[in-house]
Design a protein around this motif. Structure first.
Motif, PDB file in Angstrom:
ATOM      1  N   GLU A  40       0.837  -1.200   0.000  1.00  0.00           N
ATOM      2  CA  GLU A  40       0.000   0.000   0.000  1.00  0.00           C
ATOM      3  C   GLU A  40       0.878   1.258   0.000  1.00  0.00           C
ATOM      4  OE1 GLU A  40      -3.231   1.151   3.153  1.00  0.00           O
ATOM      5  OE2 GLU A  40      -3.092  -1.046   2.983  1.00  0.00           O
ATOM      6  N   LEU A  41       1.892   1.227   0.859  1.00  0.00           N
ATOM      7  CA  LEU A  41       2.822   2.356   0.954  1.00  0.00           C
ATOM      8  C   LEU A  41       3.501   2.617  -0.390  1.00  0.00           C
ATOM      9  CD1 LEU A  41       4.467   4.382   2.768  1.00  0.00           C
ATOM     10  CD2 LEU A  41       6.110   2.523   3.095  1.00  0.00           C
ATOM     11  N   MET A  42       3.979   1.541  -1.018  1.00  0.00           N
ATOM     12  CA  MET A  42       4.677   1.707  -2.293  1.00  0.00           C
ATOM     13  C   MET A  42       3.743   2.295  -3.348  1.00  0.00           C
ATOM     14  SD  MET A  42       7.631   1.022  -1.374  1.00  0.00           S
ATOM     15  CE  MET A  42       8.336   1.515  -2.955  1.00  0.00           C
ATOM     16  N   LYS A  43       2.480   1.889  -3.302  1.00  0.00           N
ATOM     17  CA  LYS A  43       1.499   2.440  -4.244  1.00  0.00           C
ATOM     18  C   LYS A  43       1.365   3.946  -4.042  1.00  0.00           C
ATOM     19  CE  LYS A  43      -1.666  -1.178  -4.956  1.00  0.00           C
ATOM     20  NZ  LYS A  43      -2.877  -1.764  -4.394  1.00  0.00           N
ATOM     21  N   LEU A  44       1.329   4.358  -2.772  1.00  0.00           N
ATOM     22  CA  LEU A  44       1.129   5.778  -2.473  1.00  0.00           C
ATOM     23  C   LEU A  44       2.301   6.652  -2.911  1.00  0.00           C
ATOM     24  CD1 LEU A  44      -0.499   5.433   1.065  1.00  0.00           C
ATOM     25  CD2 LEU A  44      -1.618   6.285  -1.002  1.00  0.00           C
ATOM     26  N   VAL A  45       3.515   6.110  -2.926  1.00  0.00           N
ATOM     27  CA  VAL A  45       4.660   6.951  -3.311  1.00  0.00           C
ATOM     28  C   VAL A  45       5.012   6.828  -4.793  1.00  0.00           C
ATOM     29  CG1 VAL A  45       5.653   6.928  -0.991  1.00  0.00           C
ATOM     30  CG2 VAL A  45       6.493   5.294  -2.691  1.00  0.00           C
ATOM     31  N   THR A  46       4.487   5.802  -5.458  1.00  0.00           N
ATOM     32  CA  THR A  46       4.813   5.613  -6.876  1.00  0.00           C
ATOM     33  C   THR A  46       4.409   6.845  -7.693  1.00  0.00           C
ATOM     34  OG1 THR A  46       4.545   3.239  -6.715  1.00  0.00           O
ATOM     35  CG2 THR A  46       4.396   4.166  -8.922  1.00  0.00           C
ATOM     36  N   GLY A  47       5.334   7.254  -8.553  1.00  0.00           N
ATOM     37  CA  GLY A  47       5.053   8.413  -9.398  1.00  0.00           C
ATOM     38  C   GLY A  47       5.284   9.740  -8.692  1.00  0.00           C
ATOM     39  N   ARG A  48       5.635   9.682  -7.432  1.00  0.00           N
ATOM     40  CA  ARG A  48       5.862  10.936  -6.692  1.00  0.00           C
ATOM     41  C   ARG A  48       7.300  11.023  -6.195  1.00  0.00           C
ATOM     42  NH1 ARG A  48       1.109  11.359  -2.396  1.00  0.00           N
ATOM     43  NH2 ARG A  48       1.841  13.507  -2.268  1.00  0.00           N
ATOM     44  N   THR A  49       8.173  10.249  -6.824  1.00  0.00           N
ATOM     45  CA  THR A  49       9.565  10.202  -6.366  1.00  0.00           C
ATOM     46  C   THR A  49      10.418  11.179  -7.180  1.00  0.00           C
ATOM     47  OG1 THR A  49      10.076   8.407  -7.895  1.00  0.00           O
ATOM     48  CG2 THR A  49       9.336   7.787  -5.713  1.00  0.00           C
ATOM     49  N   SER A  50      11.544  11.578  -6.615  1.00  0.00           N
ATOM     50  CA  SER A  50      12.458  12.471  -7.317  1.00  0.00           C
ATOM     51  C   SER A  50      13.191  11.680  -8.398  1.00  0.00           C
ATOM     52  CB  SER A  50      13.474  13.054  -6.333  1.00  0.00           C
ATOM     53  OG  SER A  50      14.317  12.018  -5.853  1.00  0.00           O
ATOM     54  N   ASP A  51      13.793  12.381  -9.322  1.00  0.00           N
ATOM     55  CA  ASP A  51      14.511  11.711 -10.394  1.00  0.00           C
ATOM     56  C   ASP A  51      15.977  11.560  -9.997  1.00  0.00           C
ATOM     57  OD1 ASP A  51      14.969  10.548 -12.836  1.00  0.00           O
ATOM     58  OD2 ASP A  51      15.435  12.454 -13.796  1.00  0.00           O
ATOM     59  N   ALA A  52      16.249  10.537  -9.219  1.00  0.00           N
ATOM     60  CA  ALA A  52      17.594  10.399  -8.674  1.00  0.00           C
ATOM     61  C   ALA A  52      18.525   9.662  -9.622  1.00  0.00           C
ATOM     62  CB  ALA A  52      17.527   9.658  -7.346  1.00  0.00           C
ATOM     63  N   GLN A  53      19.804   9.881  -9.379  1.00  0.00           N
ATOM     64  CA  GLN A  53      20.834   9.128 -10.079  1.00  0.00           C
ATOM     65  C   GLN A  53      21.132   7.891  -9.241  1.00  0.00           C
ATOM     66  OE1 GLN A  53      23.971  11.845 -10.842  1.00  0.00           O
ATOM     67  NE2 GLN A  53      25.096  10.440 -12.165  1.00  0.00           N
ATOM     68  N   ARG A  54      21.083   6.707  -9.850  1.00  0.00           N
ATOM     69  CA  ARG A  54      21.241   5.454  -9.110  1.00  0.00           C
ATOM     70  C   ARG A  54      22.536   4.764  -9.506  1.00  0.00           C
ATOM     71  NH1 ARG A  54      15.211   3.376 -10.880  1.00  0.00           N
ATOM     72  NH2 ARG A  54      14.015   4.880  -9.641  1.00  0.00           N
ATOM     73  N   VAL A  55      23.401   4.583  -8.532  1.00  0.00           N
ATOM     74  CA  VAL A  55      24.714   4.010  -8.823  1.00  0.00           C
ATOM     75  C   VAL A  55      24.985   2.821  -7.912  1.00  0.00           C
ATOM     76  CG1 VAL A  55      27.199   4.493  -8.904  1.00  0.00           C
ATOM     77  CG2 VAL A  55      25.574   6.272  -9.547  1.00  0.00           C
ATOM     78  N   GLY A  56      25.347   1.696  -8.497  1.00  0.00           N
ATOM     79  CA  GLY A  56      25.722   0.514  -7.727  1.00  0.00           C
ATOM     80  C   GLY A  56      27.224   0.461  -7.565  1.00  0.00           C
ATOM     81  N   ILE A  57      27.684   0.154  -6.361  1.00  0.00           N
ATOM     82  CA  ILE A  57      29.123  -0.001  -6.119  1.00  0.00           C
ATOM     83  C   ILE A  57      29.349  -1.414  -5.627  1.00  0.00           C
ATOM     84  CG2 ILE A  57      31.090   0.753  -4.706  1.00  0.00           C
ATOM     85  CD1 ILE A  57      28.889   3.452  -5.137  1.00  0.00           C
ATOM     86  N   THR A  58      30.028  -2.202  -6.445  1.00  0.00           N
ATOM     87  CA  THR A  58      30.183  -3.601  -6.099  1.00  0.00           C
ATOM     88  C   THR A  58      31.657  -4.008  -6.167  1.00  0.00           C
ATOM     89  OG1 THR A  58      29.284  -5.812  -6.536  1.00  0.00           O
ATOM     90  CG2 THR A  58      29.714  -4.446  -8.443  1.00  0.00           C
ATOM     91  N   GLY A  59      31.954  -5.192  -5.696  1.00  0.00           N
ATOM     92  CA  GLY A  59      33.337  -5.659  -5.664  1.00  0.00           C
ATOM     93  C   GLY A  59      33.490  -6.686  -4.562  1.00  0.00           C
ATOM     94  N   ALA A  60      34.598  -7.402  -4.595  1.00  0.00           N
ATOM     95  CA  ALA A  60      34.841  -8.456  -3.606  1.00  0.00           C
ATOM     96  C   ALA A  60      34.897  -7.855  -2.195  1.00  0.00           C
ATOM     97  CB  ALA A  60      36.141  -9.173  -3.939  1.00  0.00           C
ATOM     98  N   PRO A  61      34.698  -8.682  -1.172  1.00  0.00           N
ATOM     99  CA  PRO A  61      34.775  -8.182   0.209  1.00  0.00           C
ATOM    100  C   PRO A  61      36.123  -7.487   0.466  1.00  0.00           C
ATOM    101  CG  PRO A  61      33.928 -10.426   0.196  1.00  0.00           C
ATOM    102  CD  PRO A  61      34.340 -10.106  -1.225  1.00  0.00           C
TER     103      PRO A  61
END
Ligand SMILES: Nc1nc2c(ncn2[C@@H]2O[C@H](COP(=O)(O)OP(=O)(O)OP(=O)(O)O)[C@@H](O)[C@H]2O)c(=O)[nH]1
Ligand SMILES: [Mg+2]
Length: 324
Positions: A40-61
């Motif tokens: 329900e919560l996710m439905k309420l915020v969908t479409g109302r989010t900012s346009d963020a830049q999404r970056v994944g940082i990965t690598g071995a431990p």
């Protein structure tokens, strides 16, 4: 959790940090009642989010992901950005406790008013943790954070999920010779939009050699996009050397792919893939519940070789479907 979901959604959208933290706790919960509220919560915020830049940082431990994120994050905050950090830790799924948990503290960044640092959920299936992370990402965007950094340990399946939720995958490597390109490292290179050899302060020659090895390995991999091919940079997350240059590349990638429409296309694909991840997750969960009485026994018979996998699958599936 007893929650008024509508009020919670409004508070998150208003940027209230305590509410954001509570909202993320809700999406991380595995309790059926909480799952209903979380949806329900996710439905309420969908479409109302900012346009963020999404970056994944990965690598071995231990390659320095958290240190890198702290250095970069503080820099971005000082430029006026609002930075959220999320972590996916596959070890938390198996062990119940989180390896990242303690080390992901990123104390200086956590204390910065412009940043929000959320360690990995400490339980759940890998699919469930990935789902929670994606929902947490949408929640931090709803709260107005414009840069989301997702830390994952590049082992197991987690990096597959992270490349399904971000615009850019940065792979951190530690300097070192020998069999550097075996196994997980190869798999990681295929997902990389940029490879950073970290800890150059420990020995520039070694780092340079490692960087060259990765550069030639990258030449053998066909780039996923015509407008971008991954290259190798060097940095010291500890001293900060090289970090701004790497971020400049992330920015450049962002500008190119927004302008040519690739980012939008990627996000469309990601949304559809996520729909399937959610469907599979729910199906498997209800399947396991539906056949719980026989599951152990059948699985042991398959292990022992007294029942074939085909027969076992047939038995469990008809048991599941007959019950509905
Ligand atoms: N000398 C040096 N040490 C570094 C650098 N970056 C990280 N470290 C050290 O390497 C160790 C691991 O760093 P983390 O940032 O926790 O690495 P991580 O990849 O987040 O590790 P996990 O979350 O456990 O997978 C710490 O002791 C850091 O201080 C660097 O650029 N130079
Ligand atoms: Mg870490």
């Amino acid at each position: 959790l007893s929650v008024d979901v509508t009020a919670l959604a409004e508070a998150v959208l208003g940027g209230d940090r305590a509410s954001l933290a509570r909202a993320i706790t809700l999406v991380e919960s595995g309790l059926p009642g909480d799952r209903v509220k979380a949806r329900e919560l996710m439905k309420l915020v969908t479409g109302r989010t900012s346009d963020a830049q999404r970056v994944g940082i990965t690598g071995a431990p231990g390659t320095g992901k958290s240190t890198f994120i702290e250095t970069l994050g503080l820099d971005l905050v000082s430029q006026g950005h609002r930075v959220a950090v999320l972590a996916i830790d596959p070890s938390s799924v198996r062990g119940g406790g989180s390896i990242l948990g303690d080390k992901t503290r990123m104390e200086r960044l956590s204390n910065s008013p412009g940043a929000f640092v959320r360690p990995s959920p400490s339980a759940g299936t890998l699919g469930g943790v990935a789902r929670a992370t994606r929902e947490a990402m949408l929640l931090v965007e709803a709260a107005g954070f414009d840069i989301v950094l997702v830390e994952t340990v590049g082992v197991g399946q987690s990096e597959v999920h992270v490349s399904d939720m971000v615009d850019f995958v940065l792979v951190l490597m530690a300097p070192g010779g020998g069999d550097e390109l075996q196994g997980i490292k190869r798999g990681l290179l295929e997902l990389a939009d940029l490879v950073a050899v970290n800890k150059t302060d420990l020995g520039p020659e070694q780092a340079e050699k490692t960087a060259q090895d990765f550069a030639s390995a990258l030449h053998m991999i066909r780039p996923a996009s015509a407008s971008w091919s991954a290259s190798v940079y060097q940095c010291s997350a500890l001293s900060g050397a090289g970090v701004p240059e790497i971020w400049a590349q992330v920015q450049r990638h962002s500008e190119i792919t927004i302008a040519n429409g690739e980012r939008d296309l990627k996000r469309r694909d990601q949304r559809v893939r996520w729909m399937w991840v959610l469907v599979e997750d729910r199906l498997i969960e209800s399947f396991r519940l539906g056949v719980a009485d026989r599951l152990m026994e059948v699985q042991q018979a398959v292990q022992a070789g007294t029942t074939s996998p085909t027969t076992a699958a047939e038995e469990l599936l008809s048991m599941f479907f007959d019950e509905r």
